[in-house]
Design an enzyme around this catalytic site. Sequence first.
Site, mmCIF file in Angstrom:
data_model
loop_
_atom_site.group_PDB
_atom_site.id
_atom_site.type_symbol
_atom_site.label_atom_id
_atom_site.label_comp_id
_atom_site.label_asym_id
_atom_site.label_seq_id
_atom_site.Cartn_x
_atom_site.Cartn_y
_atom_site.Cartn_z
ATOM 1 C CD GLU A 126 -13.720 0.900 -15.140
ATOM 2 O OE1 GLU A 126 -13.839 1.977 -14.060
ATOM 3 O OE2 GLU A 126 -14.068 2.197 -16.431
ATOM 4 C CG ASP B 277 -12.354 4.758 -18.781
ATOM 5 O OD1 ASP B 277 -12.296 5.517 -17.517
ATOM 6 O OD2 ASP B 277 -13.513 5.184 -18.893
HETATM 7 C C1 BGC Z 1 -13.411 5.774 -14.592
HETATM 8 C C2 BGC Z 1 -13.826 6.730 -14.024
HETATM 9 C C3 BGC Z 1 -14.370 8.206 -15.648
HETATM 10 C C4 BGC Z 1 -15.712 7.004 -16.219
HETATM 11 C C5 BGC Z 1 -15.890 7.281 -17.151
HETATM 12 C C6 BGC Z 1 -14.745 5.389 -15.074
HETATM 13 O O1 BGC Z 1 -14.596 3.988 -14.686
HETATM 14 O O2 BGC Z 1 -12.704 4.918 -13.976
HETATM 15 O O3 BGC Z 1 -13.292 7.741 -12.985
HETATM 16 O O4 BGC Z 1 -15.194 8.823 -14.865
HETATM 17 O O5 BGC Z 1 -15.176 5.808 -16.344
HETATM 18 O O6 BGC Z 1 -14.959 7.764 -18.181
#
Ligand code: BGC
Length: 612
Positions: free
Chosen positions: A327, A265
């Site tokens: 991500e 993440d």
């Molecule tokens: C997740 C989000 C989250 C954020 C903070 C991200 O990019 O996909 O859903 O709110 O990280 O953890």
Amino acid sequence: MASSSFSRAVFQRIQSCILGIGSLVLAFAAVPALSGAPAAAQTSPANVWWKHAVVYEIYPRSFQDSNGDGVGDLNGITSRLSYIESMGIDTIWIAPMYPSPQIDFGYDISDYVSVDPQYGTLADMERLITEGKKHNVRVVLDMVLNHTSDKHQWFIDSASSRTSPKHDWYVWNDGIPIDSAGVNDYQKKYVQTNLEGKHVVPPNNWESLFGGSAWEWVPAVHQYYYHKFYKQQPDLNWSNPTVEKAAFDAMRFWLDRGVAGFRLDAIPTLFEDPQMRSEPVLAGTNAQGDPNLQEIYTQNLPEVHNVIRRMRVMVNGYAGDRVLIGETYLPNTAELNKWYGGEAHDELQLPMDFLVGFHGDHDKLNAANFRARIDEVQTQVYGSQPLFVFDNHDNVRAIDRYGDGTHNDLINKVLNTVLLTSKATALTYYGAELGMPTTTPTRKEDVKDPIGITGWPKEKGRDGERTPMQWTAGPQAGFSTNPKTWLPIPPSYKTNNVAVETKDPNSELNWFKQLAMLRRTNPALHDGKQTMLDASNPDVLSYARSTGSGPAVVVAMNFTAEPKTISLDLSGTGITGSTVKTLAADDASLKSVHSLKNITLPPYTSWVASVQ
Ligand code: BGC
Ligand code: MG
């Protein structure tokens, strides 16, 4: 575009091998044992599983409720493994299911080595992993490393006193005198009084992506802590090696239990500028009313790559080719390349390429744009494996971003055709196989996602893309026996659901299934090189897939609402053969095409054919 597009793309929504016959056998082989003793570091052979995976993101609150509380859970997911398998999915990524106060619906973790009671137990998770293997479905977990919940014991200890052994696990700052040079009005809004009775403000203009200053004062220690996301999500201090050790231990806990890997993440946000410099201010304000900033000091700092290299070594210590997915919202392919470790290939195996599936403000079917982005990642990342993604739990669904409102079902098939027939690992999100629409709340009082409350009406939050899975036309769409589901069932469930679409041979679901299966069984689609055809056509995206031996495959999609006639020239591609046999077409007229000349594609149709 700014050097980082994370906030813009996600939360502000501004644009925001295997050869020959052997492949058939291997593609259907059972999932190898995932647990076991650490092995030597692995290279990534062409037949490694994750290069051919179709990954399905599951938002656990919204997939299937098994205990009637209106909230999805792990046993619910386990009960749907046959469906997942039948669709051609071999890997699921489960959004955070760890104990959490659920401020950010699980992205605020209070214990990394357990399961939130509302989702089940550790035993349920172990059963899901075991049952998954029986269905040839691997389980990837979400790992949130930038921050914890403020209710995590680590933070509670850290915030208790400056002398706590864990104080340095988070990013603390004394603040600076309010009259320091360069302090702006924005910082002054967050004035506090320090131990000496002096007025201090946050050390810089850094903002939370979710609104307001990124600095929160804690009276017990007379210091601010930094949070990139909600104030209930304090950032861990990754320059402290003990933090890295604790995080890697948490990852090992799950690797030891047989998970196939992690989706990391917000991974570009791990480090911040040690000099605490203010970010450059851009024109205008965002949906939360804060000045727009160019995030050069809080995203993509080079230090993160050292952590990722060590993490890769740690993960490579496990048998079974565990995978690291990132991500990674990035402005261009050159930046994406860094996340693979470039030529060294020693960082993430699969950083997400959002450049193909998220064109920001200009999300629309543009053949030239798709062609350029696909080509780029296939030629400019030293042969690393692309990972394409069109949908997730943070963005308006692709069907609504790329749809024209009239041909959305056909456009959804086009998107899934790009996803499933490209030489790339495919990542999809529950409901995308059905063409489930985004159902955004219409009243502020119904909003559950905090950014939709603070940002209303400019930012209505992410509830719209997190609505319960639509299984049937029955009560609660088959998601739950409880009429009070955590988010309402969208009106579309009556016609847009698994039961109805399973029966309709022309449904979006059956299109997805057909292509996911072809991708496994057809050697050219499984592993062939992707070469663009008819490359100056502004309306039709066409390409060939070829392994160099055996029949090649051609794919063409009409990106417009008008019929378009194409002729595909294979000279220069090394592909011989001119007899064409349709493998999949979403319009009956294409089923009888036998030649590569003068093929008429009706509006928004997709066509896949074998050439011999
Ligand atoms: C997740 C989000 C989250 C954020 C903070 C991200 O990019 O996909 O859903 O709110 O990280 O953890
Ligand atoms: Mg439940």
